[in-house]
Scaffold this motif. Structure first.
Motif, mmCIF file in Angstrom:
data_model
loop_
_atom_site.group_PDB
_atom_site.id
_atom_site.type_symbol
_atom_site.label_atom_id
_atom_site.label_comp_id
_atom_site.label_asym_id
_atom_site.label_seq_id
_atom_site.Cartn_x
_atom_site.Cartn_y
_atom_site.Cartn_z
ATOM 1 N N ALA A 35 0.734 -1.101 0.028
ATOM 2 C CA ALA A 35 -0.051 0.054 0.125
ATOM 3 C C ALA A 35 0.997 1.136 -0.065
ATOM 4 N N SER A 36 2.065 1.176 0.973
ATOM 5 C CA SER A 36 2.722 2.382 0.683
ATOM 6 C C SER A 36 3.494 2.858 -0.645
ATOM 7 N N ALA A 38 2.098 1.693 -3.594
ATOM 8 C CA ALA A 38 1.226 1.892 -4.685
ATOM 9 C C ALA A 38 0.567 3.133 -4.740
ATOM 10 N N THR A 39 0.260 3.666 -3.707
ATOM 11 C CA THR A 39 -0.429 5.030 -3.327
ATOM 12 C C THR A 39 0.466 6.053 -2.814
ATOM 13 N N SER A 40 0.421 7.632 -3.282
ATOM 14 C CA SER A 40 0.987 8.670 -2.811
ATOM 15 C C SER A 40 -0.057 9.621 -2.762
ATOM 16 N N ILE A 43 -0.709 13.774 -6.559
ATOM 17 C CA ILE A 43 -1.413 13.213 -7.835
ATOM 18 C C ILE A 43 -0.616 13.989 -9.056
ATOM 19 N N ARG A 57 6.130 9.194 -4.217
ATOM 20 C CA ARG A 57 6.254 8.827 -2.762
ATOM 21 C C ARG A 57 7.520 9.319 -1.962
ATOM 22 N N GLN A 126 -3.543 15.251 -2.578
ATOM 23 C CA GLN A 126 -4.946 14.403 -2.530
ATOM 24 C C GLN A 126 -5.815 15.611 -1.295
#
Length: 142
Positions: A35-36, A38-40, A43, A57, A126
């Motif tokens: 999860a760390s 794959a997502t940041s 954007i 990231r 985000q």
């Protein structure tokens, strides 16, 4: 000797069939996504990175610029516009690349002097925080 040859054929046949059976049953494991990784919270599109870190990231203090306005402000692009040089001609391509290099170097100077991690054409967060625009500082460096 006769038994050895038969045993050899028999053992090869068994081994080949076991290998075939196992090859059809084994499926490669699905890739594990952390999860760390794959997502940041940032954007971005990596193609919008001008200089500095391009991995979302790793961003800590990014800034953005109005890239098209900065390109238009370079002497190379002004020359293309004033002399009506075709952008697809060899001279036009060279002038545009020189303008891109000039903007990138100016962005790098501002990035280093301001302690920023990267400069982007477009970037969002985000949580909706505002990203500082340093276009005026970069324009001074041109």
């Amino acid at each position: 000797m006769k038994y050895r040859i038969r045993w050899l054929h028999f053992s090869c046949a068994i081994l080949c069939s076991i290998g075939t059976v196992h090859a059809t049953r084994i499926t490669p494991p699905a890739p594990i996504e952390r999860a760390s990784e794959a997502t940041s919270p940032w954007i971005v599109d990596r193609a919008d990175n001008i200089c500095g870190l391009d991995d979302p990231r790793m961003l800590s203090k990014p800034v953005r610029v109005d890239y098209d306005a900065l390109l238009r402000a370079t002497p190379e692009m002004k020359k293309m516009r004033d002399e009506k040089i075709d952008p697809n001609s060899s001279e036009g391509i060279q002038l545009r690349q020189a303008a891109v290099d000039r903007v990138r170097k100016a962005c790098e100077k501002v990035r280093q002097s301001g302690g920023h991690c990267s400069v982007w054409k477009q970037i969002r967060h985000q949580d909706g925080r505002t990203i500082p625009d340093v276009s005026d500082l970069v324009r001074e460096q041109l």
